[in-house]
Design an enzyme around this catalytic site. Structure first.
Site, PDB file in Angstrom:
ATOM      1  N   LYS A   9       0.883  -1.142   0.075  1.00  0.00           N
ATOM      2  CA  LYS A   9      -0.122  -0.144  -0.054  1.00  0.00           C
ATOM      3  C   LYS A   9       0.827   1.381   0.001  1.00  0.00           C
ATOM      4  O   LYS A   9       2.060   1.355   0.663  1.00  0.00           O
ATOM      5  CB  LYS A   9      -1.076  -0.014   1.039  1.00  0.00           C
ATOM      6  CG  LYS A   9      -1.847   1.282   1.521  1.00  0.00           C
ATOM      7  CD  LYS A   9      -2.441   1.111   2.743  1.00  0.00           C
ATOM      8  CE  LYS A   9      -3.415   2.345   2.976  1.00  0.00           C
ATOM      9  NZ  LYS A   9      -2.645   3.465   3.261  1.00  0.00           N
ATOM     10  N   LYS A  14       7.598   0.885   1.573  1.00  0.00           N
ATOM     11  CA  LYS A  14       8.158   0.010   0.592  1.00  0.00           C
ATOM     12  C   LYS A  14       9.548   0.619   0.246  1.00  0.00           C
ATOM     13  O   LYS A  14      10.536   0.042   0.061  1.00  0.00           O
ATOM     14  CB  LYS A  14       7.187   0.036  -0.573  1.00  0.00           C
ATOM     15  CG  LYS A  14       5.795  -0.704  -0.664  1.00  0.00           C
ATOM     16  CD  LYS A  14       5.032  -0.670  -1.988  1.00  0.00           C
ATOM     17  CE  LYS A  14       5.030   0.715  -2.497  1.00  0.00           C
ATOM     18  NZ  LYS A  14       4.072   1.423  -1.863  1.00  0.00           N
ATOM     19  N   LYS A  40       6.706   9.620  -8.243  1.00  0.00           N
ATOM     20  CA  LYS A  40       7.342  10.609  -7.157  1.00  0.00           C
ATOM     21  C   LYS A  40       8.985  10.441  -7.363  1.00  0.00           C
ATOM     22  O   LYS A  40       9.542  11.276  -6.952  1.00  0.00           O
ATOM     23  CB  LYS A  40       6.871  10.353  -6.005  1.00  0.00           C
ATOM     24  CG  LYS A  40       5.399  10.344  -5.615  1.00  0.00           C
ATOM     25  CD  LYS A  40       5.163  10.431  -4.052  1.00  0.00           C
ATOM     26  CE  LYS A  40       5.809   9.402  -3.313  1.00  0.00           C
ATOM     27  NZ  LYS A  40       5.111   7.978  -3.504  1.00  0.00           N
ATOM     28  N   ASP A 126      -0.757  -0.647  -6.720  1.00  0.00           N
ATOM     29  CA  ASP A 126      -1.932  -0.655  -7.239  1.00  0.00           C
ATOM     30  C   ASP A 126      -1.958  -1.473  -8.529  1.00  0.00           C
ATOM     31  O   ASP A 126      -1.595  -1.337  -9.803  1.00  0.00           O
ATOM     32  CB  ASP A 126      -2.599   0.706  -7.774  1.00  0.00           C
ATOM     33  CG  ASP A 126      -3.942   0.723  -8.389  1.00  0.00           C
ATOM     34  OD1 ASP A 126      -4.520  -0.363  -8.655  1.00  0.00           O
ATOM     35  OD2 ASP A 126      -4.357   1.770  -8.980  1.00  0.00           O
TER      36      ASP A 126
END
Length: 270
Positions: A9, A14, A40, A126
């Protein structure tokens, strides 16, 4: 050499986990490359000591003919680790997932990654988006790890990622190596993560407790391995890297229904 993808998520840790793993693997003598698959472009910040501005997509856009060289997109960070950021479109313009597809195809075409390198793909969670599924769908990575806390929405994301792995495992070699628990100090967190991992036909390969040294290192734009090499937290990342390096227990996950997931969280939250 292992090709690893780290999912989870958004905001679950991560990139911090990936960077510390890269540092630990490099200490073990591996030639490591970390590829950030997040628009990002901050995956490699702790390894480079800065935000990488020279992403693959930026270099392609700035080139007159769309061609780039390996030297333009590969940057050397802590302990010789090669760092690549896929980059993405301008905010509000274009598809971030599509950007990852273009970037990884360009990296492959350049032959920028050597076969003997240990590669870590730091990927957004995702997997509904085709771009974010590329590392597992196209065989860039075979060993998948999911970072999760014991919170419901983090587990929900982990369960969805497991569904994606299950789907692509049927036609390829991709497998789930385990769940990496990133502590948020929720009630009975270790127990809920352990049972969740077991229920989806996997295992909790490591639980990383919450520690302020992680934030202190991030402020210094360094990994814990570099900033506090003698700390317990650094040793936890090293232990995790060793477990992943020798892990052959890779499985096809069996995701839970949302009702089963809620029941599990409720069981340990009361």
């Amino acid at each position: 050499m292992k090709k690893i993808a780290i999912y989870g998520k958004g905001g679950i840790g991560k990139s911090t986990t990936s960077a510390n793993l890269s540092a630990a693997f490099s200490e073990m003598g591996h030639k490591v490359c970390q590829i950030g698959c997040d628009p990002k472009n901050d995956s490699t910040r702790l390894l480079l000591g800065r935000i990488c501005r020279e992403t693959v997509l930026d270099m392609v856009r700035e080139s007159e003919d769309g061609e780039v060289t390996a030297a333009q997109i590969i940057h050397t960070g802590f302990n010789g680790i090669q760092c690549v950021e896929a980059g993405g479109p301008e905010p509000g313009v274009g598809c971030a997932g599509r950007g990852i597809i273009v970037a990884l195809e360009k990296i492959r075409a350049l032959g920028a990654i050597a076969e003997e390198q240990l590669v870590i793909y730091d990927v957004l969670g995702d997997v509904v988006c085709g771009g974010f599924a590329v590392p597992i769908r196209e065989g860039y990575a075979t060993d998948i790890y999911i970072v999760s806390s014991g919170e419901l929405m983090s587990l929900y994301a982990a369960n969805n990622i497991a569904k994606g792995i299950q789907k692509f495992a049927k036609r390829g070699k991709v497998r789930l190596g385990g769940i990496i628990g990133n502590g948020r100090n929720t009630e009975n967190e270790l127990e809920v993560l352990t049972e969740f991992a077991t229920k989806i036909n996997s295992k909790l390969i490591m639980y990383i407790p919450r520690d302020k040294v992680v934030n202190q290192a991030e402020v210094q734009r360094k990994t814990v391995i570099e900033w506090a090499p003698e700390s317990n937290q650094a040793d936890i990342y090293r232990t995790l890297a060793k477990k992943m390096d020798t892990n052959e227990d890779l499985r096809i996950p069996e995701p839970l229904s949302f009702e089963e997931l809620e029941e599990l969280v409720y069981k340990y939250g009361n």
